[in-house]
Design a protein around this motif. Structure first.
Motif, PDB file in Angstrom:
ATOM      1  N   GLY A 179       0.777  -1.241   0.000  1.00 26.57           N
ATOM      2  CA  GLY A 179       0.000   0.000   0.000  1.00 26.57           C
ATOM      3  C   GLY A 179       0.799   1.276   0.000  1.00 26.57           C
ATOM      4  O   GLY A 179       0.254   2.326   0.382  1.00 26.57           O
ATOM      5  N   GLY A 180       2.070   1.272  -0.376  1.00 20.86           N
ATOM      6  CA  GLY A 180       2.846   2.496  -0.447  1.00 20.86           C
ATOM      7  C   GLY A 180       3.874   2.600   0.659  1.00 20.86           C
ATOM      8  O   GLY A 180       4.204   1.635   1.360  1.00 20.86           O
ATOM      9  N   SER A 181       4.363   3.860   0.822  1.00 19.91           N
ATOM     10  CA  SER A 181       5.446   4.107   1.773  1.00 19.91           C
ATOM     11  C   SER A 181       4.941   4.122   3.197  1.00 19.91           C
ATOM     12  O   SER A 181       3.737   4.182   3.462  1.00 19.91           O
ATOM     13  N   VAL A 182       5.930   4.128   4.112  1.00 18.96           N
ATOM     14  CA  VAL A 182       5.589   4.157   5.539  1.00 18.96           C
ATOM     15  C   VAL A 182       4.969   5.511   5.898  1.00 18.96           C
ATOM     16  O   VAL A 182       4.023   5.579   6.685  1.00 18.96           O
ATOM     17  N   GLU A 183       5.482   6.612   5.349  1.00 18.66           N
ATOM     18  CA  GLU A 183       4.933   7.922   5.669  1.00 18.66           C
ATOM     19  C   GLU A 183       3.470   8.017   5.231  1.00 18.66           C
ATOM     20  O   GLU A 183       2.617   8.578   5.940  1.00 18.66           O
ATOM     21  N   HIS A 184       3.171   7.499   4.035  1.00 22.51           N
ATOM     22  CA  HIS A 184       1.780   7.521   3.570  1.00 22.51           C
ATOM     23  C   HIS A 184       0.879   6.664   4.468  1.00 22.51           C
ATOM     24  O   HIS A 184      -0.258   7.056   4.777  1.00 22.51           O
ATOM     25  N   ALA A 185       1.381   5.532   4.899  1.00 26.29           N
ATOM     26  CA  ALA A 185       0.588   4.659   5.776  1.00 26.29           C
ATOM     27  C   ALA A 185       0.318   5.332   7.113  1.00 26.29           C
ATOM     28  O   ALA A 185      -0.788   5.241   7.656  1.00 26.29           O
ATOM     29  N   ARG A 186       1.329   6.062   7.655  1.00 28.82           N
ATOM     30  CA  ARG A 186       1.126   6.748   8.942  1.00 28.82           C
ATOM     31  C   ARG A 186       0.106   7.869   8.800  1.00 28.82           C
ATOM     32  O   ARG A 186      -0.705   8.109   9.691  1.00 28.82           O
ATOM     33  N   ALA A 187       0.125   8.574   7.682  1.00 27.03           N
ATOM     34  CA  ALA A 187      -0.827   9.665   7.482  1.00 27.03           C
ATOM     35  C   ALA A 187      -2.252   9.124   7.390  1.00 27.03           C
ATOM     36  O   ALA A 187      -3.190   9.686   7.979  1.00 27.03           O
ATOM     37  N   VAL A 188      -2.427   8.029   6.643  1.00 24.42           N
ATOM     38  CA  VAL A 188      -3.762   7.450   6.533  1.00 24.42           C
ATOM     39  C   VAL A 188      -4.219   6.894   7.883  1.00 24.42           C
ATOM     40  O   VAL A 188      -5.386   6.991   8.252  1.00 24.42           O
TER      41      VAL A 188
END
Length: 281
Positions: A258-267
């Protein structure tokens, strides 16, 4: 057979008109003769039953119209028992060769049992007569309350008035509500699928891949394991994770796509912000 007078029970009182046997080896009441035979103190084969029968017939004729039916019935029972017992005793006591001899020996045992049964019934009848005689000497006490004690009873105080009685009557006739099983005493922790999905999103983004056992090792309750499984289904529907299971019922591997770690934390932060509005629990 001649009985020793010292060993024969003496009759303490006159027989009062009852039938008495007069033989060369016995003299006394007829039922006493039966007792002596049952106690093996006299041999039934030495008793001349025909003489006893003749004496009894003469005794009944001497009574005339005052004869007693109970006495006649008792004589017939005892005489029949003695006659059968004597016939059985006169049988040869050799070894049993056929079934007829065996039946005769069994008949002799049955006759002796009848003799003991008659003796037991007579003893019970004597006991009942004694109890009945004792009951006639007892009278129940029938008394009433004396007048001087009638006024000592305390006044009855009910403690309720007419209004309270009306409330009780209304409660009795009031329709009862249908029974219901309440679940308020059960404690069920509220579990948010969205919050677990946010947790798994960050964890899988950091690890890249993990097994389902590893993703649920920190769960303390079964409902939390179910919430993690539902959260994985939500992530799979978003195409954020992929499942890999090589063997049926084997270890389930979950891979993050599902993408990068930063994107996962934001979601994940956005999902946690909407947990309060979630209706599932």
């Amino acid at each position: 057979m001649t009985l020793d007078p010292a060993s024969t029970p003496a009759d303490p009182a006159p027989h009062g008109g009852r039938f008495t046997v007069h033989l060369h080896n016995f003299e006394g009441p007829f039922d006493l003769l039966l007792q002596l035979i049952s106690q093996h103190r006299m041999d039934v084969t030495e008793v001349a039953l025909h003489k006893v029968t003749d004496e009894f017939i003469a005794h009944i004729r001497g009574l005339g119209e005052e004869w007693d039916l109970d006495e006649i019935t008792e004589f017939l029972v005892i005489a029949a028992t003695l006659l059968d017992l004597k016939a059985a005793r006169l049988l040869p006591a050799a070894d049993v060769e056929d079934e007829e001899d065996l039946a005769l020996l069994e008949a002799r045992d049955l006759l002796f049992a009848r003799l003991l049964q008659y003796r037991a019934y007579k003893q019970v009848a004597a006991l009942f007569s004694e109890l009945e005689a004792g009951a006639f000497r007892r009278y129940p006490r029938s008394v009433t309350l004396e007048e001087r004690f009638e006024g000592l009873l305390p006044e009855v105080l009910l403690g309720v008035d007419a209004n309270r009685f009306a409330e009780v009557a209304a409660a009795v006739f009031r329709p009862r509500p249908p029974p219901a099983v309440s679940l308020e005493h059960l404690h069920m922790a509220r579990v948010s699928v969205r919050e677990h999905a946010a947790y798994l999103r960050v964890l899988l983004a950091e690890r890249g891949e993990a097994s389902f056992a590893e993703l649920t090792e920190d769960c303390e309750q079964t409902v939390e394991v179910v919430a993690r499984f539902l959260a994985l289904l939500e992530l799979y529907r978003e195409t954020s994770v992929l499942f890999d299971q090589t063997d049926p019922l084997g270890d389930l591997r979950v891979r993050w796509v599902g993408g990068s770690v930063e994107h996962a934390r934001a979601v994940a932060e956005s999902d946690r912000a909407g947990v309060e509005d979630e209706e599932y629990g």
